[in-house]
Design an enzyme around this catalytic site. Structure first.
Site, PDB file in Angstrom:
ATOM      1  N   LYS A 243       0.937  -1.155   0.027  1.00 27.21           N
ATOM      2  CA  LYS A 243      -0.040  -0.029  -0.012  1.00 27.21           C
ATOM      3  C   LYS A 243       0.820   1.384  -0.126  1.00 27.21           C
ATOM      4  O   LYS A 243       1.822   1.466   0.849  1.00 27.21           O
ATOM      5  CB  LYS A 243      -0.918  -0.055   1.224  1.00 27.21           C
ATOM      6  CG  LYS A 243      -1.853   1.300   1.158  1.00 27.21           C
ATOM      7  CD  LYS A 243      -2.662   1.275   2.529  1.00 27.21           C
ATOM      8  CE  LYS A 243      -3.694   2.259   2.315  1.00 27.21           C
ATOM      9  NZ  LYS A 243      -4.743   2.358   3.701  1.00 27.21           N
TER      10      LYS A 243
ATOM     11  N   LYS B 112      -2.164  -1.627  -3.476  1.00 28.36           N
ATOM     12  CA  LYS B 112      -3.046  -0.297  -3.554  1.00 28.36           C
ATOM     13  C   LYS B 112      -2.068   1.016  -3.814  1.00 28.36           C
ATOM     14  O   LYS B 112      -1.086   1.055  -3.036  1.00 28.36           O
ATOM     15  CB  LYS B 112      -3.701  -0.269  -2.394  1.00 28.36           C
ATOM     16  CG  LYS B 112      -4.878   0.893  -2.245  1.00 28.36           C
ATOM     17  CD  LYS B 112      -5.366   1.181  -1.128  1.00 28.36           C
ATOM     18  CE  LYS B 112      -6.396   2.234  -1.001  1.00 28.36           C
ATOM     19  NZ  LYS B 112      -7.024   2.251   0.599  1.00 28.36           N
TER      20      LYS B 112
END
Length: 425
Positions: free
Chosen positions: A294, A347
């Site tokens: 992320k 992400k």
């Protein structure tokens, strides 16, 4: 079968409707042609199409042996003639054939062949639908995310889930908008068994027992500081103390009926700690989808508006990854695998296709990609401004994530894309 040869003058721009998105509607008797383009010279095209005579060819009542004998005797049954070679436009070089043995275009020349050789598929089963929920009864539009709402957990949410299930999307992930009065520096509301998320899980599981519910494990929706972890007075995000809270949050969600808990906080060691906490409480069947890579991305802006969860100060760069780093994702991958993660997530999605492929090539675990709010809103804005074809770009972006190696995609387009794939308008 007899055939009809039509020799007609026409101005031709290009033949459309023969790509992978429309081949299912292709009619052999009708060639869809764009309106003429005045700048092109007029020329003639030969179109060969099947006869429109009704009914099958009449049988003559002959046996197989009689049919074969007739052919041997030279009585060859009628068949359509060899179609003529279509004419090239005036000025086309003559004798310009190149000696090429391998011509990849041969496998692309028709919709049937393109479909047969397509390497990547896209299905509603690949989607996880992120849904924002709040305590209110009305659905509140999210300005920066056209088409998305903060859904009332007892009404609008249930209706939205029903729409998604109707087109094959049976996995959702919940993100709560928590009242400010319930936020605190330590985010204790995150593990309230009667909080918004546990109540919502119980409601959905009661109505749709086979619905797969993913949950977000992080403190930022519950923190008065807006960070994913507990903030020390000097601004340092406390790692181990935060992990302690996350374990209680994950157990609370599992107790309510969550199928997959998803730590998005990026604290070190949280996957292993959560796995131990779940197992200790008898939730060995609950999966963990770790936000493995992320990044501290600028693509998250609309999401933070949706949850009103912007950091009160500073940024998240001390725990989320540097967008400039690639190899570092392997460190996170190995840690999450060793700690018991069941799914690994990247992400954002589209700007990080290289990282999706990196994880796919280095792990046998399922890979997830999150097409985040900024990606969604840019496609929506481009569509509104008529700069792009929203539907085509939406589907292409999702296909690219699949091609890069994502098994599942968290996308706000889940319902819209599934409707397109199912042929709905």
């Amino acid at each position: 079968m007899a055939s009809t040869i039509v020799n007609m003058p026409l101005n031709v721009g290009t033949i459309k409707g023969l790509d992978c998105l429309s081949h299912g509607k292709f009619n052999a008797n009708v060639l869809p042609i764009r309106p003429s383009i005045s700048s092109l010279p007029q020329r003639r095209m030969v179109v060969v199409k099947a006869s429109t005579n009704d009914g099958p060819i009449k049988k003559l009542g002959m046996s197989d042996a009689e049919c074969e004998a007739a052919v041997v005797a030279g009585n060859i049954p009628e068949a359509p003639p060899v179609p003529p070679i279509p004419a090239s436009p005036a000025g086309t070089p003559v004798g310009a054939s190149v000696d090429i043995r391998s011509r990849p275009r041969r496998n692309r020349r028709s919709p049937v062949l393109r479909s047969a050789f397509q390497e990547t598929s896209l299905s509603p089963a690949n989607f996880v639908y992120p849904l924002f929920i709040h305590e209110g009864e009305e659905d509140t539009p999210i300005g920066a995310m056209p088409g998305c709402y903060r859904l009332g957990w007892r009404h609008g949410l249930v209706e939205e889930v029903a729409k998604a299930r109707d087109v094959g999307v049976n996995s959702i992930v919940l993100f709560p908008k928590v009242p400010d009065a319930l936020k605190s520096p330590t985010g204790d509301e995150a593990y309230n068994d009667n909080g918004l998320v546990p109540r919502t899980i119980r409601l959905l599981k009661d109505k749709y027992p086979d619905l797969i519910i993913y949950t977000d494990v992080a403190l930022d929706p519950y923190s008065s500081d807006g960070h994913d972890g507990i903030v020390r007075e000097d601004g340092v995000i406390l790692n181990d103390e935060t992990v302690h809270q996350l374990c209680k949050q994950a157990v609370s969600q599992a107790r309510a009926g969550a199928d997959v808990v998803s730590p998005s906080d990026m604290m070190d060691g949280r996957v292993g700690a959560i796995r131990s906490a779940l197992d200790a409480e008898g939730f060995q069947h609950v999966s963990i989808m770790s936000y493995t890579a992320k990044y501290a991305s600028s693509f998250y802006g609309p999401f933070r508006e949706a949850l009103d969860s912007n950091p009160r100060f500073g940024d998240k760069k001390t725990y989320q990854m540097n967008p400039a780093n690639y190899r570092e994702a392997l460190i996170e991958l190995r840690a999450d695998e060793s700690e018991g993660a069941d799914i690994l997530l990247v992400k954002p999605g589209l700007p990080y296709l290289d990282v999706v492929r990196l994880l796919r090539d280095n792990s046998p675990l399922p890979i997830a990609a999150y097409q985040v709010s900024g990606e969604y809103s840019m496609i929506k804005a481009g569509g509104v401004l008529k700069m792009i074809d929203e539907q085509k770009v939406m589907l292409e972006s999702l296909m690219c994530l699949r091609r890069a190696g994502a098994d599942i995609i968290l996308t706000y387009f889940a319902l819209q894309a599934a409707r397109c794939l199912c042929g709905e308008k």
